[in-house]
Design a protein around this motif. Structure first.
Motif, PDB file in Angstrom:
ATOM      1  N   PHE A   1       0.932  -1.680   0.066  1.00  0.00           N
ATOM      2  CA  PHE A   1       0.010   0.080   0.104  1.00  0.00           C
ATOM      3  C   PHE A   1       0.936   1.417   0.157  1.00  0.00           C
ATOM      4  N   SER A   2       0.367   2.407  -0.653  1.00  0.00           N
ATOM      5  CA  SER A   2       0.649   3.852  -0.269  1.00  0.00           C
ATOM      6  C   SER A   2       0.887   3.994   1.161  1.00  0.00           C
ATOM      7  N   ALA A   3      -0.253   4.091   1.280  1.00  0.00           N
ATOM      8  CA  ALA A   3      -0.699   4.687   3.291  1.00  0.00           C
ATOM      9  C   ALA A   3      -1.111   3.253   3.933  1.00  0.00           C
ATOM     10  N   PHE A   4      -0.444   3.735   4.921  1.00  0.00           N
ATOM     11  CA  PHE A   4      -1.539   2.933   6.284  1.00  0.00           C
ATOM     12  C   PHE A   4      -2.835   3.725   6.451  1.00  0.00           C
ATOM     13  N   ARG A   5      -3.990   3.316   6.474  1.00  0.00           N
ATOM     14  CA  ARG A   5      -5.445   3.144   7.471  1.00  0.00           C
ATOM     15  C   ARG A   5      -5.391   3.455   7.937  1.00  0.00           C
ATOM     16  N   GLY A   6      -5.405   1.509   8.633  1.00  0.00           N
ATOM     17  CA  GLY A   6      -6.803   0.999   9.897  1.00  0.00           C
ATOM     18  C   GLY A   6      -7.922   0.752   9.840  1.00  0.00           C
ATOM     19  N   ASP A   7      -8.222   0.613  10.748  1.00  0.00           N
ATOM     20  CA  ASP A   7      -9.694  -0.015  10.452  1.00  0.00           C
ATOM     21  C   ASP A   7     -10.425   1.003   9.426  1.00  0.00           C
ATOM     22  N   GLY A   8     -11.176  -0.258   9.169  1.00  0.00           N
ATOM     23  CA  GLY A   8     -12.637   0.443   7.847  1.00  0.00           C
ATOM     24  C   GLY A   8     -12.833  -0.664   7.445  1.00  0.00           C
ATOM     25  N   GLN A   9     -13.424   0.215   5.822  1.00  0.00           N
ATOM     26  CA  GLN A   9     -14.015  -0.991   4.587  1.00  0.00           C
ATOM     27  C   GLN A   9     -13.171  -0.807   4.000  1.00  0.00           C
ATOM     28  N   TYR A  10     -12.351  -2.347   2.874  1.00  0.00           N
ATOM     29  CA  TYR A  10     -11.575  -2.166   1.460  1.00  0.00           C
ATOM     30  C   TYR A  10     -11.851  -2.855   1.363  1.00  0.00           C
TER      31      TYR A  10
ATOM     32  N   GLN B   1     -12.603 -10.849  -6.253  1.00  0.00           N
ATOM     33  CA  GLN B   1     -12.219  -9.699  -4.496  1.00  0.00           C
ATOM     34  C   GLN B   1     -12.601 -10.157  -3.742  1.00  0.00           C
ATOM     35  N   VAL B   2     -12.666  -9.435  -2.337  1.00  0.00           N
ATOM     36  CA  VAL B   2     -12.201  -9.633  -1.624  1.00  0.00           C
ATOM     37  C   VAL B   2     -13.061  -8.009  -0.463  1.00  0.00           C
ATOM     38  N   THR B   3     -13.965  -8.230  -0.029  1.00  0.00           N
ATOM     39  CA  THR B   3     -14.339  -6.673   0.529  1.00  0.00           C
ATOM     40  C   THR B   3     -14.106  -7.206   2.366  1.00  0.00           C
ATOM     41  N   PHE B   4     -12.862  -6.048   2.885  1.00  0.00           N
ATOM     42  CA  PHE B   4     -12.919  -6.400   4.408  1.00  0.00           C
ATOM     43  C   PHE B   4     -13.811  -5.211   5.056  1.00  0.00           C
ATOM     44  N   ASN B   5     -14.261  -5.840   5.813  1.00  0.00           N
ATOM     45  CA  ASN B   5     -14.859  -5.314   7.062  1.00  0.00           C
ATOM     46  C   ASN B   5     -13.861  -4.958   8.350  1.00  0.00           C
ATOM     47  N   ILE B   6     -13.195  -4.208   9.254  1.00  0.00           N
ATOM     48  CA  ILE B   6     -11.806  -4.533  10.232  1.00  0.00           C
ATOM     49  C   ILE B   6     -12.309  -3.060  11.019  1.00  0.00           C
ATOM     50  N   SER B   7     -12.695  -4.141  12.254  1.00  0.00           N
ATOM     51  CA  SER B   7     -12.942  -2.651  13.588  1.00  0.00           C
ATOM     52  C   SER B   7     -11.888  -3.485  14.442  1.00  0.00           C
TER      53      SER B   7
ATOM     54  N   LEU C   1      -7.047 -11.234  15.332  1.00  0.00           N
ATOM     55  CA  LEU C   1      -7.264  -9.872  14.389  1.00  0.00           C
ATOM     56  C   LEU C   1      -6.294  -8.523  14.663  1.00  0.00           C
ATOM     57  N   ASN C   2      -5.143  -8.460  15.243  1.00  0.00           N
ATOM     58  CA  ASN C   2      -4.131  -7.823  15.073  1.00  0.00           C
ATOM     59  C   ASN C   2      -3.238  -7.877  13.997  1.00  0.00           C
ATOM     60  N   GLN C   3      -3.276  -8.384  13.462  1.00  0.00           N
ATOM     61  CA  GLN C   3      -2.991  -8.306  11.689  1.00  0.00           C
ATOM     62  C   GLN C   3      -3.416  -7.675  10.790  1.00  0.00           C
ATOM     63  N   ALA C   4      -5.065  -7.958  10.701  1.00  0.00           N
ATOM     64  CA  ALA C   4      -5.595  -7.407  10.027  1.00  0.00           C
ATOM     65  C   ALA C   4      -5.984  -6.250  10.099  1.00  0.00           C
ATOM     66  N   ARG C   5      -6.416  -5.742  11.668  1.00  0.00           N
ATOM     67  CA  ARG C   5      -6.027  -3.698  11.629  1.00  0.00           C
ATOM     68  C   ARG C   5      -4.702  -3.843  10.605  1.00  0.00           C
ATOM     69  N   ASN C   6      -3.766  -3.831  10.524  1.00  0.00           N
ATOM     70  CA  ASN C   6      -2.397  -3.732  10.212  1.00  0.00           C
ATOM     71  C   ASN C   6      -2.821  -3.556   8.749  1.00  0.00           C
ATOM     72  N   PHE C   7      -3.310  -4.602   7.736  1.00  0.00           N
ATOM     73  CA  PHE C   7      -3.329  -4.499   6.717  1.00  0.00           C
ATOM     74  C   PHE C   7      -2.853  -3.403   5.883  1.00  0.00           C
ATOM     75  N   GLY C   8      -1.978  -4.493   4.918  1.00  0.00           N
ATOM     76  CA  GLY C   8      -0.896  -3.451   3.971  1.00  0.00           C
ATOM     77  C   GLY C   8      -0.732  -3.827   2.838  1.00  0.00           C
TER      78      GLY C   8
ATOM     79  N   PHE D   1     -10.214   1.832  -0.208  1.00  0.00           N
ATOM     80  CA  PHE D   1     -10.250   1.994   0.970  1.00  0.00           C
ATOM     81  C   PHE D   1     -11.068   3.334   0.896  1.00  0.00           C
ATOM     82  N   VAL D   2     -12.583   3.020   1.530  1.00  0.00           N
ATOM     83  CA  VAL D   2     -13.283   3.982   1.886  1.00  0.00           C
ATOM     84  C   VAL D   2     -13.027   4.826   3.642  1.00  0.00           C
ATOM     85  N   ILE D   3     -12.954   6.291   2.576  1.00  0.00           N
ATOM     86  CA  ILE D   3     -12.945   7.136   4.356  1.00  0.00           C
ATOM     87  C   ILE D   3     -13.928   7.336   4.974  1.00  0.00           C
ATOM     88  N   PRO D   4     -13.714   6.656   5.956  1.00  0.00           N
ATOM     89  CA  PRO D   4     -14.965   7.379   6.789  1.00  0.00           C
ATOM     90  C   PRO D   4     -15.721   8.720   7.689  1.00  0.00           C
TER      91      PRO D   4
END
Length: 253
Positions: free
Chosen positions: A112-121, A187-193, A220-227, A250-253
């Motif tokens: 990834f070009s940047a880290f975004r953390g929790d959210g929808q990808y 296609q994989v849609t993630f919802n990460i919190s 979970l911790n690794q998923a929250r670090n998705f990159g 990434f969907v910006i909240p």
């Protein structure tokens, strides 16, 4: 807010910053496909990875810098090179991953070009696995800044020789069908919190099937670090396969 699950490919090369409200229409094997941001209402989508290989030199490793994000290759005893479309698509280049022995790992990792953390990808990729010598390729999802030598993942998909897909090496999570010797999309849609992570895996093109998966809590911790997204073949298989259009939005909240 959810992504439309009929989308096959998301590629946003016109935005060097990686931010886009609308990704161009694309045609795969004559079928027009829309990327997710075109179907989001009231949302802003940011492209974190857009790796395609049409500008790279044939028969050479792919360039590190991509339209958005970067790629890196781990060769082991194999090879990772840019090649003409295996489906004969005009003016289209893919990456060919060749893994001739049961040693080491041959892979391409999109970062990834940047880290975004929790959210929808939404992550997408196109694959072509030859019928005779395709082996068992893997597509997996990793942490931000994860070294090439580290093969840990919070979700991985194995494309089995019988034309089905296995999730996280779990025999109870085998689903769908795909055609060897034809282009298909994943296609994989993630919802990460902070409390949970889920994934919806959808096969499209010369493939079909969808599966909803809960990411195990110990990942979970690794998923929250998705990159990162990696396509690879390891010590349990030999063969060759092609990958193209690695994309994560990434969907910006």
């Amino acid at each position: 807010m959810t992504f439309n699950r009929t989308i096959a490919s998301a590629r946003a090369k016109e935005h060097a910053t990686g931010k886009s409200l609308l990704v161009s229409r694309r045609t795969i094997l004559g079928l027009p496909l829309l990327a997710a941001p075109a179907l989001l209402t009231g949302c802003t989508a940011e492209t974190l990875l857009s790796a395609g290989f049409n500008q790279d030199t044939a028969s050479q490793p792919p360039g590190s810098q991509q339209a958005v994000g970067t790629v890196a290759a781990a060769l082991g005893n194999g090879n990772v090179v840019v090649a003409a479309s295996p489906a004969g698509e005009a003016n289209d280049q893919w990456v060919l991953i060749q893994h001739p022995s049961f040693n080491d790992v041959t892979s391409i990792q999109g970062r990834f070009s940047a880290f975004r953390g929790d959210g929808q990808y939404m992550a997408t990729a196109r694959l072509f696995i030859p019928g005779a010598d395709g082996g068992v390729p893997t597509l997996q999802f990793e942490g931000f800044n994860q070294p090439l030598s580290d093969l840990n993942s919070f979700l991985h998909l194995d494309f089995l020789t019988n034309g089905t897909v296995r999730v996280n090496d779990d025999s109870s999570l085998i689903f769908g069908t795909y055609q060897r010797g034809q282009v298909f999309s994943v296609q994989v849609t993630f919802n990460i919190s902070a409390s949970a992570a889920t994934a919806t895996i959808t096969l499209l093109g010369a493939a079909s099937g969808s599966l909803d998966v809960a990411i195990p809590s110990y990942f979970l911790n690794q998923a929250r670090n998705f990159g990162a997204v990696r396509a690879w073949m390891g010590a349990n298989s030999t063969g060759a396969f092609y990958v193209d259009d690695l994309s994560v939005i990434f969907v910006i909240p």
